[in-house]
Motif scaffolding. Structure first.
Motif, PDB file in Angstrom:
ATOM      1  N   PRO A   1     -62.963 -62.575  53.549  1.00 15.80           N
ATOM      2  CA  PRO A   1     -64.168 -62.580  52.711  1.00 15.80           C
ATOM      3  C   PRO A   1     -64.217 -61.444  51.697  1.00 15.80           C
ATOM      4  N   ILE A   2     -64.593 -61.794  50.468  1.00 16.96           N
ATOM      5  CA  ILE A   2     -64.769 -60.825  49.393  1.00 16.96           C
ATOM      6  C   ILE A   2     -66.254 -60.703  49.028  1.00 16.96           C
ATOM      7  N   ARG A   3     -66.933 -61.840  48.893  1.00 12.39           N
ATOM      8  CA  ARG A   3     -68.354 -61.870  48.560  1.00 12.39           C
ATOM      9  C   ARG A   3     -69.083 -62.795  49.532  1.00 12.39           C
ATOM     10  N   LEU A   4     -70.308 -62.390  49.913  1.00 18.61           N
ATOM     11  CA  LEU A   4     -71.117 -63.170  50.839  1.00 18.61           C
ATOM     12  C   LEU A   4     -72.555 -63.217  50.343  1.00 18.61           C
ATOM     13  N   LYS A   5     -73.215 -64.323  50.557  1.00 17.12           N
ATOM     14  CA  LYS A   5     -74.643 -64.419  50.276  1.00 17.12           C
ATOM     15  C   LYS A   5     -75.221 -65.548  51.113  1.00 17.12           C
ATOM     16  N   ILE A   6     -76.543 -65.588  51.220  1.00 12.97           N
ATOM     17  CA  ILE A   6     -77.199 -66.695  51.901  1.00 12.97           C
ATOM     18  C   ILE A   6     -78.282 -67.270  50.996  1.00 12.97           C
ATOM     19  N   THR A   7     -78.549 -68.558  51.173  1.00 12.73           N
ATOM     20  CA  THR A   7     -79.603 -69.242  50.438  1.00 12.73           C
ATOM     21  C   THR A   7     -80.285 -70.211  51.401  1.00 12.73           C
ATOM     22  N   GLU A   8     -81.307 -70.873  50.906  1.00  9.99           N
ATOM     23  CA  GLU A   8     -81.903 -71.961  51.666  1.00  9.99           C
ATOM     24  C   GLU A   8     -80.886 -73.081  51.842  1.00  9.99           C
ATOM     25  N   GLY A   9     -81.061 -73.847  52.909  1.00 12.70           N
ATOM     26  CA  GLY A   9     -80.063 -74.858  53.249  1.00 12.70           C
ATOM     27  C   GLY A   9     -79.827 -75.914  52.206  1.00 12.70           C
ATOM     28  N   GLN A  10     -80.841 -76.206  51.379  1.00 10.40           N
ATOM     29  CA  GLN A  10     -80.700 -77.259  50.386  1.00 10.40           C
ATOM     30  C   GLN A  10     -80.213 -76.751  49.029  1.00 10.40           C
ATOM     31  N   ALA A  11     -79.878 -75.460  48.935  1.00 13.73           N
ATOM     32  CA  ALA A  11     -79.456 -74.880  47.655  1.00 13.73           C
ATOM     33  C   ALA A  11     -78.179 -75.545  47.140  1.00 13.73           C
ATOM     34  N   HIS A  12     -78.112 -75.693  45.821  1.00 13.71           N
ATOM     35  CA  HIS A  12     -76.943 -76.311  45.182  1.00 13.71           C
ATOM     36  C   HIS A  12     -75.795 -75.305  45.143  1.00 13.71           C
TER      37      HIS A  12
END
Length: 255
Positions: free
Chosen positions: A135-146
């Motif tokens: 892994p180089i970059r990580l992020k989280i979003t809502e499950g329905q994010a495009h």
């Protein structure tokens, strides 16, 4: 040494990266506390169930939170991932179910990055990995994010001469133009409704299984495989800690 404790090699890498200026009473044994944090990460157990051999569970919780706020975990991940192999990079996402007891209540106003998708209430993990699947970059979003729109702030490491592999969820003119402006190449599987044919190398695309392997690895950590954390920053920190350990084990295997 217990099953999930830090190995001598892992500790030799992490120790120099820890804060060395503590005020007042000296910190309790860092290695013991970190092993307790990793035990909870691997098992997914409640903090209160951390075994007594790691000391009071409140010490592990407080250290986890304090070092998150101070950016310690981010600095460790940045240090161990500094030597990533960037010639080929891959991006993808995976949805994580939110535990029923951690679902958002009506009283909560702060975003938790939980959203409705086919699997119910989920959080989506987005990752950019290098040519070794690290892994180089990580992020989280809502499950329905495009996926495609979520990628724009994750590809800053893709530079001139580099190649980005991605599935058709990332096929957009905006992403391709961004990469072309940097002198990088997008090997993104085209969507079926593309009118004009685009250059696509199926042989290179098969290397994308490395990002799938990354998700398989972090889902061995039960605190990541199911989201138990209410706070989005705590859950993202758990993902980063799992990534740190994946990096450390890769580095150790290469030495």
């Amino acid at each position: 040494m217990a099953r999930f404790d830090l190995t001598d090699f892992e500790w030799s890498v992490i120790q120099p990266l820890l804060p060395n200026k503590s005020r007042g009473v000296a910190r309790v044994d860092d290695r013991r506390v970190l092993s307790g944090i990793f035990w909870r990460l691997r098992t997914g157990a409640p903090w209160a169930d951390i075994p007594a051999r790691y000391g009071p569970h409140t010490t592990c919780v407080n250290r986890f939170n304090r070092w998150r706020k101070a950016g310690v975990w981010d600095r460790i991940l940045s240090a161990v991932s500094k030597a990533y192999d960037g010639d080929i990079q891959m991006i993808d996402s995976s949805s994580i179910r939110v535990h029923a007891r951690r679902q958002r209540s009506k009283k909560q106003t702060r975003p938790r990055w939980m959203g409705r998708s086919r699997g119910g209430l989920t959080t989506k993990i987005h990752v950019l990995v290098d040519a070794c699947g690290l892994p180089i970059r990580l992020k989280i979003t809502e499950g329905q994010a495009h996926d495609g729109r979520s990628a724009q702030d994750m590809i800053d490491t893709v530079e001139r001469g580099d190649l980005l592999l991605a599935d058709r969820a990332y096929d957009s003119n905006a992403l391709r133009q961004t990469l072309a402006a940097r002198g990088a190449t997008a090997n993104v599987k085209p969507t079926p409704n593309r009118v004009a044919a685009l250059r696509f190398n199926g042989r290179l695309y098969r290397k994308r299984n490395l990002v799938e392997r990354f998700f398989n690895k972090i889902k061995h950590y039960r605190a990541v495989a199911t989201r138990y954390d209410k706070r989005d920053d705590n859950f993202l920190t758990s993902i980063k800690l799992a990534s740190i350990r994946i990096w450390l084990r890769f580095i150790e295997s290469m030495t």
